[in-house]
Enzyme design. Structure first.
Site, PDB file in Angstrom:
ATOM      1  N   ARG A 163      -1.760   3.185  -4.700  1.00  0.00           N
ATOM      2  CA  ARG A 163      -1.528   1.829  -5.164  1.00  0.00           C
ATOM      3  C   ARG A 163      -0.622   1.109  -4.175  1.00  0.00           C
ATOM      4  NH1 ARG A 163      -5.209   3.126  -7.476  1.00  0.00           N
ATOM      5  NH2 ARG A 163      -5.691   3.118  -9.724  1.00  0.00           N
ATOM      6  N   ARG A 185       3.898 -25.148   0.162  1.00  0.00           N
ATOM      7  CA  ARG A 185       3.788 -23.697   0.058  1.00  0.00           C
ATOM      8  C   ARG A 185       2.721 -23.222   1.032  1.00  0.00           C
ATOM      9  NH1 ARG A 185       8.502 -22.019  -1.596  1.00  0.00           N
ATOM     10  NH2 ARG A 185       9.106 -22.813  -3.673  1.00  0.00           N
ATOM     11  N   ALA A 233      13.937 -23.683  -8.709  1.00  0.00           N
ATOM     12  CA  ALA A 233      13.807 -22.228  -8.822  1.00  0.00           C
ATOM     13  C   ALA A 233      14.354 -21.553  -7.571  1.00  0.00           C
ATOM     14  CB  ALA A 233      12.349 -21.841  -9.032  1.00  0.00           C
ATOM     15  N   LEU A 269      15.493 -17.299  -5.766  1.00  0.00           N
ATOM     16  CA  LEU A 269      15.504 -15.846  -5.820  1.00  0.00           C
ATOM     17  C   LEU A 269      16.769 -15.295  -6.469  1.00  0.00           C
ATOM     18  CD1 LEU A 269      14.304 -15.062  -2.179  1.00  0.00           C
ATOM     19  CD2 LEU A 269      12.934 -14.978  -4.274  1.00  0.00           C
ATOM     20  N   GLU A 309      20.645 -22.942  -8.474  1.00  0.00           N
ATOM     21  CA  GLU A 309      19.432 -23.575  -7.978  1.00  0.00           C
ATOM     22  C   GLU A 309      19.311 -25.020  -8.450  1.00  0.00           C
ATOM     23  OE1 GLU A 309      17.479 -22.498  -5.740  1.00  0.00           O
ATOM     24  OE2 GLU A 309      18.253 -20.456  -5.594  1.00  0.00           O
ATOM     25  N   GLU A 340      19.127 -27.763  -5.515  1.00  0.00           N
ATOM     26  CA  GLU A 340      17.852 -28.439  -5.316  1.00  0.00           C
ATOM     27  C   GLU A 340      17.808 -29.834  -5.931  1.00  0.00           C
ATOM     28  OE1 GLU A 340      14.611 -25.934  -6.495  1.00  0.00           O
ATOM     29  OE2 GLU A 340      14.908 -24.575  -4.798  1.00  0.00           O
ATOM     30  N   GLY A 353      -0.632  -6.577 -10.957  1.00  0.00           N
ATOM     31  CA  GLY A 353      -1.518  -5.700 -10.203  1.00  0.00           C
ATOM     32  C   GLY A 353      -1.126  -5.553  -8.752  1.00  0.00           C
ATOM     33  N   GLU A 392       7.315  -8.470  -9.010  1.00  0.00           N
ATOM     34  CA  GLU A 392       8.078  -9.703  -9.182  1.00  0.00           C
ATOM     35  C   GLU A 392       8.152 -10.111 -10.651  1.00  0.00           C
ATOM     36  OE1 GLU A 392       8.211 -14.365  -7.632  1.00  0.00           O
ATOM     37  OE2 GLU A 392       6.620 -13.020  -6.958  1.00  0.00           O
ATOM     38  N   GLU A 396      12.885 -26.831   2.565  1.00  0.00           N
ATOM     39  CA  GLU A 396      13.481 -27.587   1.469  1.00  0.00           C
ATOM     40  C   GLU A 396      13.816 -29.023   1.865  1.00  0.00           C
ATOM     41  OE1 GLU A 396      16.801 -25.420  -0.010  1.00  0.00           O
ATOM     42  OE2 GLU A 396      15.563 -23.935  -1.058  1.00  0.00           O
TER      43      GLU A 396
END
Length: 210
Positions: free
Chosen positions: A44, A71, A83, A85, A100, A104, A123, A127, A151
């Site tokens: 996997r 993106r 948003a 990490l 954040e 932002e 799958g 995350e 950003e």
């Protein structure tokens, strides 16, 4: 008919081998050899990820803050929630969300609740994302955070929640955090107790214990 507990439960298939195939700044790409439930072996491949937080910030007119950002993997300018990490050691998820929102959008909020938790792509990745609902939003004080790199091109827009729900259902907005957050908020408002029944901001998060 067997009745199961309607809850995700921990499980761990034996890992016979494990190796990192590639290392990145945000994710690593790993391959495990596991023994499956029927006794056979299978490989996997998946990415490991710090996890993330997002904020559905509401104003007094029931508008939500959205940010448009490029993106690269999908070659799209996408409308998203504030948003980021969970990559700061020891930082509480709510603290990360507050950071954040400040960085932002230069905003702070008085009331924080957990809106929804989800795993982004089980799958192919470990995350996990926690979305907070923030009320009592107002402009922050102090020095603004200097946006750089990707950003620097962020565009902000306040959008009525009802309008955003329509855009999600029409397939015009596909960012996972917005889809999950808008649908969860709509569902929460229809439940007994409404948003007051949402989990507190420090509710346990098995995917990213703190």
């Amino acid at each position: 008919m067997v009745k199961y507990e309607f809850e995700d439960i921990p499980e761990h298939w034996p890992v016979l081998e494990s190796r990192v195939l590639a290392e990145g700044g945000i994710t690593d790409y790993r391959e495990d050899l596991v023994r499956m439930v029927d006794g056979t072996k299978g490989r996997r491949q998946y990415t490991t990820h710090h996890g993330a937080v997002a904020v559905l910030a509401l104003d007094e007119q029931d508008r939500m803050l959205t940010l448009r950002q490029y993106r690269h993997p999908v070659r799209l300018l996408m409308w998203e929630l504030p948003a980021g990490l969970l990559d700061q050691p020891g930082e509480h998820p709510r603290e990360a969300a507050e950071r954040e929102l400040f960085e932002e959008a230069y905003l702070v909020a008085d009331d924080w609740r957990v809106l929804v938790d989800y795993r982004n792509s089980t799958g192919t990745s470990d995350e996990a994302t926690r979305v907070f609902l923030a009320h009592g939003v107002r402009e922050a004080t102090g020095e603004r955070y200097a946006r750089t790199a990707e950003e620097a091109g962020i565009v902000a827009q306040w959008v009525p929640v009802s309008e955003m729900l329509g855009q999600v259902l029409a397939g015009r907005i596909g960012t996972s955090s917005i889809v999950a957050a808008v649908c969860a908020l709509t569902a929460a408002r229809a439940q007994p107790g409404g948003i007051d029944a949402l989990r507190p901001a420090d509710a346990p998060w098995p995917a990213r214990p703190f």
